[in-house]
Design an enzyme around this catalytic site. Structure first.
Site, PDB file in Angstrom:
ATOM      1  N   ASP A  52      -8.340  -0.506   3.103  1.00 24.23           N
ATOM      2  CA  ASP A  52      -7.465  -1.605   3.518  1.00 24.23           C
ATOM      3  C   ASP A  52      -8.088  -2.473   4.615  1.00 24.23           C
ATOM      4  O   ASP A  52      -7.864  -3.686   4.657  1.00 24.23           O
ATOM      5  CB  ASP A  52      -6.108  -1.060   3.999  1.00 24.23           C
ATOM      6  CG  ASP A  52      -5.185  -0.748   2.819  1.00 24.23           C
ATOM      7  OD1 ASP A  52      -5.678  -0.757   1.666  1.00 24.23           O
ATOM      8  OD2 ASP A  52      -3.990  -0.496   3.052  1.00 24.23           O
ATOM      9  N   ASN A  98      -5.138  -3.296  -2.572  1.00 20.36           N
ATOM     10  CA  ASN A  98      -3.716  -2.944  -2.547  1.00 20.36           C
ATOM     11  C   ASN A  98      -3.229  -2.937  -1.097  1.00 20.36           C
ATOM     12  O   ASN A  98      -2.380  -2.129  -0.733  1.00 20.36           O
ATOM     13  CB  ASN A  98      -3.509  -1.570  -3.202  1.00 20.36           C
ATOM     14  CG  ASN A  98      -2.053  -1.348  -3.607  1.00 20.36           C
ATOM     15  OD1 ASN A  98      -1.227  -2.258  -3.491  1.00 20.36           O
ATOM     16  ND2 ASN A  98      -1.739  -0.161  -4.053  1.00 20.36           N
ATOM     17  N   ASP A 333       7.064   5.368   6.386  1.00 22.66           N
ATOM     18  CA  ASP A 333       5.859   5.999   5.831  1.00 22.66           C
ATOM     19  C   ASP A 333       5.808   7.483   6.161  1.00 22.66           C
ATOM     20  O   ASP A 333       5.581   8.327   5.300  1.00 22.66           O
ATOM     21  CB  ASP A 333       4.600   5.303   6.353  1.00 22.66           C
ATOM     22  CG  ASP A 333       4.364   3.972   5.654  1.00 22.66           C
ATOM     23  OD1 ASP A 333       5.114   3.666   4.699  1.00 22.66           O
ATOM     24  OD2 ASP A 333       3.458   3.243   6.067  1.00 22.66           O
ATOM     25  N   GLU A 361       2.945   1.456  -2.333  1.00 21.77           N
ATOM     26  CA  GLU A 361       1.779   1.609  -3.199  1.00 21.77           C
ATOM     27  C   GLU A 361       2.196   2.034  -4.613  1.00 21.77           C
ATOM     28  O   GLU A 361       1.575   1.699  -5.596  1.00 21.77           O
ATOM     29  CB  GLU A 361       0.808   2.621  -2.612  1.00 21.77           C
ATOM     30  CG  GLU A 361      -0.087   2.063  -1.508  1.00 21.77           C
ATOM     31  CD  GLU A 361       0.589   1.951  -0.151  1.00 21.77           C
ATOM     32  OE1 GLU A 361       1.837   2.025  -0.072  1.00 21.77           O
ATOM     33  OE2 GLU A 361      -0.136   1.772   0.854  1.00 21.77           O
ATOM     34  N   HIS A 405      -2.406   6.914  -1.424  1.00 22.38           N
ATOM     35  CA  HIS A 405      -2.995   7.807  -0.430  1.00 22.38           C
ATOM     36  C   HIS A 405      -1.993   8.790   0.152  1.00 22.38           C
ATOM     37  O   HIS A 405      -2.292   9.967   0.343  1.00 22.38           O
ATOM     38  CB  HIS A 405      -3.614   6.958   0.685  1.00 22.38           C
ATOM     39  CG  HIS A 405      -2.666   5.967   1.318  1.00 22.38           C
ATOM     40  ND1 HIS A 405      -2.566   5.804   2.660  1.00 22.38           N
ATOM     41  CD2 HIS A 405      -1.759   5.104   0.774  1.00 22.38           C
ATOM     42  CE1 HIS A 405      -1.655   4.868   2.932  1.00 22.38           C
ATOM     43  NE2 HIS A 405      -1.165   4.439   1.799  1.00 22.38           N
ATOM     44  N   ARG A 406      -0.788   8.307   0.426  1.00 22.20           N
ATOM     45  CA  ARG A 406       0.179   9.204   1.088  1.00 22.20           C
ATOM     46  C   ARG A 406       0.670  10.304   0.155  1.00 22.20           C
ATOM     47  O   ARG A 406       0.993  11.406   0.605  1.00 22.20           O
ATOM     48  CB  ARG A 406       1.348   8.413   1.672  1.00 22.20           C
ATOM     49  CG  ARG A 406       0.905   7.435   2.725  1.00 22.20           C
ATOM     50  CD  ARG A 406       1.967   7.054   3.724  1.00 22.20           C
ATOM     51  NE  ARG A 406       1.487   5.950   4.525  1.00 22.20           N
ATOM     52  CZ  ARG A 406       0.572   6.062   5.505  1.00 22.20           C
ATOM     53  NH1 ARG A 406       0.070   7.240   5.818  1.00 22.20           N
ATOM     54  NH2 ARG A 406       0.145   5.001   6.153  1.00 22.20           N
ATOM     55  N   LYS A 438      -7.734   4.801   1.243  1.00 27.84           N
ATOM     56  CA  LYS A 438      -6.973   3.612   1.664  1.00 27.84           C
ATOM     57  C   LYS A 438      -6.772   3.606   3.183  1.00 27.84           C
ATOM     58  O   LYS A 438      -6.860   2.554   3.817  1.00 27.84           O
ATOM     59  CB  LYS A 438      -5.623   3.588   0.956  1.00 27.84           C
ATOM     60  CG  LYS A 438      -4.834   2.318   1.171  1.00 27.84           C
ATOM     61  CD  LYS A 438      -3.677   2.245   0.188  1.00 27.84           C
ATOM     62  CE  LYS A 438      -3.199   0.814  -0.020  1.00 27.84           C
ATOM     63  NZ  LYS A 438      -2.458   0.279   1.094  1.00 27.84           N
TER      64      LYS A 438
END
Ligand code: DC
Length: 685
Positions: A52, A98, A333, A361, A405-406, A438
């Site tokens: 990112d 993204n 998040d 995402e 990613h998360r 990311k």
């Protein structure tokens, strides 16, 4: 770790040590843009190095900003020389992956710049980026006089922003923006509108409820560092005072990412049950990031947390964890991490206020529900909530990560199921694990550096074989493909030989050589050109590969006391997530219980030809016949020596690679491996 299709996590059962967090994504991309718009050069310390931030840096370069990147990793400094509010480039096509934190603020800034100074800019991203809403921002920019075209679906990127020089924006009336889909639209306006607040105050009003307020607080704090003091009435009305102009602070330190910290806070709550806490460095009590409040939620579930400026220390408190009900609007998040902590609770956990998960995402509510169910949880999902009831029965789980990613980082925490009583403990396979790049490229390396597993639960693949059979190359490729550690045991013997030469120890002084081997100060690492090795702090990567070092190794390796002295060092390589061990006796002596043993062979003629090619390519003169004679002599010595003779383990699978490419051999080993794992082959992607 390279781009790998999946990563298998063995059952993990403890955590302790120190994790250093990468820089905050939210702060990094905001300060990059601010530095890019300001006059002068800003030195940004500890900037996040991830997908990112890379797209943001590329965009700044394309727009004519000066970017000098001094190093990578901790201590990295990026110098950005900004535009001083004047466009240097009037046409550009920017690809933003993204990264919502790049797309939204750049769209606002370039819309404003194009409308006043003239220009034409196209912003696009990956397909998922084109499904993430931006309509509320477009609706705020158009009444100002910005020309914004949606090049695909209305309300979504890609966007074209254009205008002619000399345009003026209608900033006399308050600019209205909705705040209930994403706070990034308001952030985008706050970052961009100082560009046109020279002559008059510019007022922004939020329509509806503002979600994710803490992210607006970050925006305001960073604007202040760049000389812009926004006046705020509650969270509804923001005034950029007349005369606003970005002023670089000269240098700025980026704190660690508080959302990334959440995985390790959770890890401590779940698995730091020994004496030592898990220490997290990079964020702490002084953080400006809203996700630091995840700590409160984790404490409500049972974590014991101490904190100070720039650090946190976490211990398991209550166990099992307590199920909670929480409105997570303020930590959207990090709240994902609570959903996974819920697997370890004594009852259901209900997280509400998370409608924004659906436009991230991926649709994170649906994704989280699907993946937690695979581990055995019962999950109820709604438009803006998720409720997780811990598993009664845990399952081996193949986790899809949705290019999010998360999802990958959160679900890795399911590998501690043995601590929740799963018997046997279950394995977890994370598909496409590199999506963590990311925001946290080294996430798994950081996890494995602090997480522990029973050595017996850590899978080992041994690759043995005679000299020049290509086992080193094969072992390294298999380790890369699986994301496993690599033990090049030959390097230990070579290093012992080298150290004996440095110290002038006689080749037949077995006790002295064994002492040397036992104290071997050897360090392995990765550089751009492959693996690197340091002996006593001195780089010896090249020295170890010489024929002379091989000969010394062949001699010292025949001494039983030396072999015994190196055994502990070799066993210590067996760490999560797994090990590929290369060398003569890996399957027979050091790891007799290895999950898969491969014995690699090739005809002496082939091996001699390969070695010949290798030497010639390095400019070293060589004769193929004498190489072959040497190889055969060394085979005989290694096979017939009294200790650990080189021979296949009884349960080894033989792989004759005389006529196989390296890639064929790797595929064969991976196919054998797949048959021994709890999972079938990964689904086609
Ligand atoms: O695999 P290599 O060429 O780096 O090995 C160097 C020498 O060390 C070789 O003569 C065999 C010996 N060796 C050993 O005895 N046991 C091992 N596990 C690895 C290497």
């Amino acid at each position: 770790m390279y781009d790998i299709p999946f990563l298998d996590l063995p059952p993990l059962n403890g955590a302790s040590g120190t994790v250093r967090l990468p820089g905050s994504k939210s702060i990094s991309n905001r300060v990059l843009l601010l530095a890019g718009l300001a006059a002068g050069t800003t030195a940004l310390h500890d900037l996040l190095d991830s997908d990112d931030t890379r797209v943001m840096l590329d965009a700044l370069r394309a727009l004519g900003c000066g970017v000098r990147d001094d190093a990578t990793g901790p201590g990295r400094v990026v110098h950005v020389t900004g535009l001083g509010g004047r466009l240097a480039v009037h046409e550009a096509k920017l690809f933003l992956g993204n990264a919502g934190t790049a797309m939204r603020p750049l769209a606002a800034a370039l819309a404003v710049l194009a409308a006043t100074q003239g220009g034409r800019f196209e912003l696009s991203g990956v397909p998922r980026m084109h499904e993430r809403p931006i309509g509320d921002l477009v609706d705020a920019l158009r009444p100002l006089g910005c020309t914004v075209e949606e090049m695909g679906t209305p309300g979504y990127p890609p966007l074209r922003l254009s205008g002619t020089a000399g345009g003026r924006l209608a900033t006399a009336l308050p600019i209205r923006v909705r705040g209930d889909v994403s706070s990034q639209f308001l952030t985008a306006l706050l970052l961009a509108l100082p560009l046109v607040a020279q002559d008059d105050d510019v007022v922004i009003e939020v329509e509806g409820e503002l979600i994710s307020q803490p992210y607006i607080a970050i925006t305001l704090a960073l604007l202040a560092r760049f000389g812009i003091g926004v006046q705020r009435d509650g969270w509804q009305r923001f005034t950029l005072p007349r005369g606003s102009a970005y002023r670089t602070p000269g240098s700025l330190y980026v704190e660690g990412d508080a959302s990334s910290a959440s995985y390790f806070v959770a890890l401590g709550a779940i698995a730091a049950h020994g004496g030592a806490p898990l220490r997290i460095e990079g964020v702490g009590s002084d953080s400006i990031q809203g996700d630091i409040r995840f700590v409160d939620a984790a404490q409500a579930m049972g974590a014991q947390v101490k904190s100070g400026p720039g650090w946190l220390e976490v211990h398991r408190g209550r166990w099992p964890l307590a199920g909670i009900a929480l409105d997570c609007k303020h930590i959207p998040d990090a709240a994902m991490t609570l959903a996974v902590m819920a697997l370890y609770a004594d009852g259901p956990t209900r997280l509400s206020g998370i409608a924004s998960w659906r436009v991230k995402e991926t649709d994170r509510i649906a994704a989280m529900a699907a993946e937690l169910r695979k581990a055995g949880a019962a999950v109820v999902e709604g438009a803006d909530f998720i409720e997780v009831t811990p598993p009664v029965q845990w399952h081996d789980a193949v986790i899809c990560t949705y290019d999010d990613h998360r999802m990958a980082m959160c679900l890795s925490l399911a590998a501690f199921n043995g601590l929740a009583g799963a018997a046997p403990a279950r394995a977890v396979r994370i598909l496409d694990p590199r999506c963590v790049a990311k925001t946290f490229p080294d996430y798994f390396e950081s996890l494995f550096a602090v997480a522990s597993a029973d050595a017996a639960a850590v899978p080992v693949i041994t690759i043995d074989g005679p000299t020049a059979s290509g086992k080193g190359t094969l072992a390294a490729a298999v380790a890369d493909a699986l994301g496993y550690h690599l033990l090049d045991s030959g390097a230990l013997y070579r290093a012992t030989g080298l150290a004996s030469q440095w110290d002038g120890v006689a080749a037949d002084d077995e006790p002295a050589l064994a002492r040397l081997a036992g104290l071997l100060d050897l360090r392995f690492g990765h550089g751009p050109a492959g693996s690197r090795t340091w002996l006593r702090g001195r780089e010896v990567s090249e020295d170890l590969r010489t024929e002379a070092a091989g000969l010394l190794a062949s001699r010292v390796s025949a001494l039983p006391a030396v072999r015994a002295a190196l055994e502990g060092l070799q066993l210590a390589f067996r760490r999560a997530p797994g090990l590929v061990a290369d060398g003569r006796d890996m399957g027979t002596v050091v790891f007799p219980g290895a999950t898969l043993k491969v014995f690699l062979t090739a005809s002496p003629a082939r091996r001699a030809a390969r070695r010949h090619k290798q030497l010639i390519s390095k400019g070293i003169p060589a004769n193929i016949d004498s190489l072959r004679a040497d190889l055969e002599a060394r085979d005989a010595r290694d096979a017939n020596r009294a200790v650990a003779p080189c021979r296949p383990a009884d349960d080894a699978l033989l792989l004759d690679n005389s006529d196989l490419s390296i890639e064929d051999s790797v595929q064969q080993v991976l196919a054998w491996w797949e048959q021994r794992r709890p999972f079938g082959p990964p689904p086609a992607r």
